[in-house]
Each structure stands twice: as C-alpha cells, then as structure tokens.
Design a protein around this motif. Structure first.
Motif, PDB file in Angstrom:
ATOM      1  N   GLU A 288      28.042   7.329  -1.382  1.00 25.08           N
ATOM      2  CA  GLU A 288      27.441   7.031  -2.685  1.00 25.08           C
ATOM      3  C   GLU A 288      26.957   8.330  -3.338  1.00 25.08           C
ATOM      4  OE1 GLU A 288      27.335   4.174  -4.204  1.00 25.08           O
ATOM      5  OE2 GLU A 288      27.947   2.791  -2.593  1.00 25.08           O
ATOM      6  N   PRO A 289      27.877   9.210  -3.755  1.00 23.61           N
ATOM      7  CA  PRO A 289      27.450  10.507  -4.310  1.00 23.61           C
ATOM      8  C   PRO A 289      26.607  10.389  -5.570  1.00 23.61           C
ATOM      9  CG  PRO A 289      29.816  10.148  -4.623  1.00 23.61           C
ATOM     10  CD  PRO A 289      29.345   9.077  -3.689  1.00 23.61           C
ATOM     11  N   ALA A 290      26.652   9.235  -6.252  1.00 26.94           N
ATOM     12  CA  ALA A 290      25.832   9.047  -7.450  1.00 26.94           C
ATOM     13  C   ALA A 290      24.413   8.598  -7.126  1.00 26.94           C
ATOM     14  CB  ALA A 290      26.491   8.025  -8.386  1.00 26.94           C
ATOM     15  N   SER A 291      24.148   8.290  -5.856  1.00 28.20           N
ATOM     16  CA  SER A 291      22.804   7.879  -5.465  1.00 28.20           C
ATOM     17  C   SER A 291      21.825   9.028  -5.692  1.00 28.20           C
ATOM     18  CB  SER A 291      22.783   7.477  -3.989  1.00 28.20           C
ATOM     19  OG  SER A 291      21.453   7.395  -3.507  1.00 28.20           O
ATOM     20  N   PRO A 292      20.631   8.748  -6.209  1.00 32.14           N
ATOM     21  CA  PRO A 292      19.651   9.830  -6.390  1.00 32.14           C
ATOM     22  C   PRO A 292      19.259  10.486  -5.073  1.00 32.14           C
ATOM     23  CG  PRO A 292      18.635   7.674  -6.722  1.00 32.14           C
ATOM     24  CD  PRO A 292      20.110   7.451  -6.663  1.00 32.14           C
ATOM     25  N   TYR A 293      19.435   9.780  -3.961  1.00 37.58           N
ATOM     26  CA  TYR A 293      19.080  10.352  -2.663  1.00 37.58           C
ATOM     27  C   TYR A 293      20.146  11.315  -2.148  1.00 37.58           C
ATOM     28  CZ  TYR A 293      15.775   6.489  -2.788  1.00 37.58           C
ATOM     29  OH  TYR A 293      14.792   5.607  -3.170  1.00 37.58           O
ATOM     30  N   LEU A 294      21.369  11.183  -2.644  1.00 34.28           N
ATOM     31  CA  LEU A 294      22.464  12.031  -2.175  1.00 34.28           C
ATOM     32  C   LEU A 294      22.916  13.029  -3.241  1.00 34.28           C
ATOM     33  CD1 LEU A 294      24.666   9.409  -0.264  1.00 34.28           C
ATOM     34  CD2 LEU A 294      22.732  10.757   0.555  1.00 34.28           C
ATOM     35  N   ARG A 295      22.152  13.143  -4.297  1.00 37.36           N
ATOM     36  CA  ARG A 295      22.522  14.040  -5.403  1.00 37.36           C
ATOM     37  C   ARG A 295      22.699  15.470  -4.895  1.00 37.36           C
ATOM     38  NH1 ARG A 295      18.295  13.187  -8.322  1.00 37.36           N
ATOM     39  NH2 ARG A 295      19.141  11.434  -9.495  1.00 37.36           N
TER      40      ARG A 295
ATOM     41  N   GLU B 233      20.103   2.233   2.417  1.00 39.03           N
ATOM     42  CA  GLU B 233      19.089   2.098   1.373  1.00 39.03           C
ATOM     43  C   GLU B 233      18.712   0.627   1.221  1.00 39.03           C
ATOM     44  OE1 GLU B 233      18.330   2.868  -3.419  1.00 39.03           O
ATOM     45  OE2 GLU B 233      20.321   3.170  -2.560  1.00 39.03           O
ATOM     46  N   ASP B 234      17.426   0.360   1.293  1.00 38.82           N
ATOM     47  CA  ASP B 234      16.867  -0.971   1.037  1.00 38.82           C
ATOM     48  C   ASP B 234      16.293  -0.922  -0.374  1.00 38.82           C
ATOM     49  OD1 ASP B 234      15.404  -3.337   0.959  1.00 38.82           O
ATOM     50  OD2 ASP B 234      14.733  -3.173   3.042  1.00 38.82           O
ATOM     51  N   ILE B 235      17.088  -1.310  -1.350  1.00 38.80           N
ATOM     52  CA  ILE B 235      16.749  -1.093  -2.757  1.00 38.80           C
ATOM     53  C   ILE B 235      15.477  -1.834  -3.148  1.00 38.80           C
ATOM     54  CG2 ILE B 235      17.566  -1.359  -5.136  1.00 38.80           C
ATOM     55  CD1 ILE B 235      20.426  -1.153  -4.030  1.00 38.80           C
ATOM     56  N   ARG B 236      15.362  -3.086  -2.752  1.00 39.82           N
ATOM     57  CA  ARG B 236      14.220  -3.895  -3.191  1.00 39.82           C
ATOM     58  C   ARG B 236      12.907  -3.359  -2.652  1.00 39.82           C
ATOM     59  NH1 ARG B 236      11.501  -8.592  -1.691  1.00 39.82           N
ATOM     60  NH2 ARG B 236      12.709  -8.901   0.218  1.00 39.82           N
ATOM     61  N   ARG B 237      12.935  -2.804  -1.432  1.00 41.98           N
ATOM     62  CA  ARG B 237      11.689  -2.336  -0.808  1.00 41.98           C
ATOM     63  C   ARG B 237      11.469  -0.836  -0.969  1.00 41.98           C
ATOM     64  NH1 ARG B 237      13.568  -6.420   2.433  1.00 41.98           N
ATOM     65  NH2 ARG B 237      12.037  -8.045   2.920  1.00 41.98           N
TER      66      ARG B 237
ATOM     67  N   HIS C   8       0.790  -1.220   0.000  1.00 40.10           N
ATOM     68  CA  HIS C   8       0.000   0.000   0.000  1.00 40.10           C
ATOM     69  C   HIS C   8       0.834   1.288   0.000  1.00 40.10           C
ATOM     70  CE1 HIS C   8      -3.108  -2.887   1.076  1.00 40.10           C
ATOM     71  NE2 HIS C   8      -4.013  -1.964   0.825  1.00 40.10           N
ATOM     72  N   VAL C   9       2.143   1.179   0.039  1.00 45.42           N
ATOM     73  CA  VAL C   9       3.014   2.361   0.067  1.00 45.42           C
ATOM     74  C   VAL C   9       4.119   2.178  -0.972  1.00 45.42           C
ATOM     75  CG1 VAL C   9       4.611   3.731   1.461  1.00 45.42           C
ATOM     76  CG2 VAL C   9       2.533   2.798   2.510  1.00 45.42           C
ATOM     77  N   HIS C  10       4.372   3.232  -1.749  1.00 45.80           N
ATOM     78  CA  HIS C  10       5.389   3.115  -2.788  1.00 45.80           C
ATOM     79  C   HIS C  10       6.807   3.167  -2.233  1.00 45.80           C
ATOM     80  CE1 HIS C  10       7.292   3.417  -6.690  1.00 45.80           C
ATOM     81  NE2 HIS C  10       7.902   4.528  -6.317  1.00 45.80           N
ATOM     82  N   ALA C  11       7.058   4.054  -1.249  1.00 47.93           N
ATOM     83  CA  ALA C  11       8.417   4.212  -0.719  1.00 47.93           C
ATOM     84  C   ALA C  11       8.333   4.637   0.739  1.00 47.93           C
ATOM     85  CB  ALA C  11       9.199   5.255  -1.525  1.00 47.93           C
ATOM     86  N   GLY C  12       9.363   4.259   1.510  1.00 46.61           N
ATOM     87  CA  GLY C  12       9.361   4.562   2.934  1.00 46.61           C
ATOM     88  C   GLY C  12      10.643   5.232   3.388  1.00 46.61           C
TER      89      GLY C  12
END
Length: 305
Positions: free
Chosen positions: A174-181, A223-227, A134-138
């Motif tokens: 991980e500077p290339a991570s979209p979360y750390l951009r 980061e939990d990539i799969r979830r 029921h949730v896309h991302a957490g």
C-alpha cells in the motif's frame, strides 16, 4: 525537535553519542509547543535495550515527543532491576486516568504460550480496551501485535516448526498509505519469532488491511483503520547486532541452531552483519508519528472522544 526522556535513563548517553537530540524537562518547559505524549508499554525482558531501540526511532522525528515508560501492574520483571523500574517506570494502574497521543506495546518472551495462559493477559486486554478511550493511536510489535489482533479481532496465532529468524524482504502493498509514504517497493525488516499470524485467519470484512508482507516470513504490518492501530509482527527497531546476540544465546541452548537468514554476509556467522533496515525503520516511525500528530486533538481531554 528532540525527544524528552529522563535525564539519567541509561539509554541517554548512548543516544547522545549517536547524535540524537535529547531534551531535559527545563528545555521542554521553555518551548510553547504541545509535545506528543507517547507511552511505551515495555514487556521485553531487557528493558534498557528496548527503551534505547524505540527512543532512537521516536527521537529522530522533527516533532517533539515526550516518552512515558509504562509497566504492567500485575507483573514484576525478573531481569531488570527494581531500582531501574522504580526510577523510570510507572504502573498502568497509576497512568490509566491520563491520556496519550500514542501507545507502543512491545513484544514479550511468551509467544509459544496460549494467550490465556500468560499471567498478565487479563490486564493486557484491559489496557487494549482502555486505549479506545484514552489513547489516540497505537502501535503493537511482535507478540504485542499478535495479542492485539487476537483481542480486537479474534485472530489466532500459529506455532512454527522452527524459529523464523533473519532479515527478510517485504513487499510494500500500500505505497499510498500515510504510514508507508516514501518507502521503497521492497524493504528489509528483521524477523525473530516462533509463531505467526496467517492471512487466511484475518477478518473477511477487511477491517485489517495488510500493508507489508514477505513471501518467506509472511505477514508483517497490518492496519486497523477503525481503531487507529498498527500491528507490526517483526522488529524494525532492532539494532545491527540484536539478531547476532539472539543467535549466540540460542546456540548455547541448541548448538544446531541455524544462523539468521540473509543477515550475516554470505550467511557466515563469523562476519559482522550490516544494517540494511535502519532507514526503513526511521521512515516508518516518522510516518506513524506524523499521522498521530496530524490527527490527534490539540486538547488532551478530547482524546478518546
């Protein structure tokens, strides 16, 4: 775009005074945009302050955000009025049939207890499982993050010999991570906890990726990539004076409590602290919201599929 929060939420006046763009229901209805539905499962004792902390960061994004305040069904808070909870919160049992683009799970003042000893642990694990459909991302914070990695990955937490409190430098791994951009190679983040998750306990299969880590205070962001979950063990959402208030509270209980490390100028508690993490916090939350926006289905019914 502004953030949509209840008109009479106590945080509204303060956030408007800071220049945050807020939206009422009538304004939101006029815009032909599907806002991001973000739920905040607030487990903190001072719920109005926590609402303000997260609304400030979510509302700074160019995306339109609709914030829903959620409480546990099995636990009634003792430090927030029943009137406030009734006016602004809905219990999870009432919202579990709905879908959300994102869910934030806050910390809680139970971190020295074993997970299974927490009175609402069973409901919280049900909520974590519910997010998979029921949730896309957490995004889980502090004890909420420890609870998430414990439930999904069996990762334990360890009680520290003393509280880890302060503003510590963290390496951007991980500077290339979209979360750390856009984040610097090293950023300061407030830390306030009695427990920790250790690198040696992380799954050997690489299912949890370390994004931020400190030589002094340890793991910070996983980061939990799969979830599509992020686990933040520290507090980028804290206001400038939050650690000072915690220090004053803890000092009343134990006068030998040391001041938060690297927080007060010259480590002198009589001097006003300066906020060195605000820009990092805003960018981190903007990146998270952008990633949610870029990947979530347009049709809400498709979330979880």
């Amino acid at each position: 775009m502004p953030i949509k929060i209840p008109d009479n939420l106590p945080a509204r006046a303060l956030l408007e005074a800071e220049g945050l763009s807020l939206m009422a229901d009538t304004e939101a209805a006029r815009q032909d945009i599907r806002p991001l539905r973000i739920g905040l499962l607030n487990l903190m004792p001072d719920k109005p302050a926590t609402e303000r902390h997260f609304a400030r960061l979510l509302g700074a994004s160019p995306l339109q955000v609709e914030l829903s305040l959620i409480q546990l069904s099995s636990h009634s808070p003792k430090t927030t009025s029943a009137e406030h909870m009734l006016a602004f919160y809905r219990p999870w049992e009432e919202v579990k049939g709905e879908r959300f683009d994102g869910l934030i799970v806050t910390g809680a003042p139970v971190e020295t207890l074993a997970f299974e000893e927490v009175g609402y642990w069973d409901e919280l694990t049900q909520i974590f499982d519910w997010t998979q459909t029921h949730v896309h991302a957490g995004l889980a914070v502090c004890w909420g993050a420890q609870a998430g990695v414990r439930h999904f990955h069996g990762v334990p937490k360890h009680v520290l010999s003393k509280k880890c409190s302060g503003v510590f430098p963290h390496a951007n791994l991980e500077p290339a991570s979209p979360y750390l951009r856009g984040l610097a190679d090293e950023i300061d983040i407030p830390v306030s906890r009695w427990t920790e998750v250790r690198p040696e306990d992380l799954p050997a299969d690489g299912s949890l990726r370390v994004l931020l880590e400190s030589e002094e205070s340890g793991l910070c962001l996983l980061e939990d990539i799969r979830r599509r979950w992020l686990y933040m063990f520290n507090h980028p959402e804290y206001e400038t004076g939050t650690l000072a208030a915690e220090y004053a509270r803890d000092s009343l209980i134990d006068p030998t409590t040391p001041p938060p490390a690297h927080y007060f100028p010259g480590d002198d508690p009589t001097r006003a602290p300066r906020n060195r993490w605000r820009s990092h916090a805003h960018l981190l939350f903007a990146n998270w919201l952008n990633e949610v926006y870029q990947t979530t289905p347009f049709e809400m019914d498709a979330i979880g599929g």
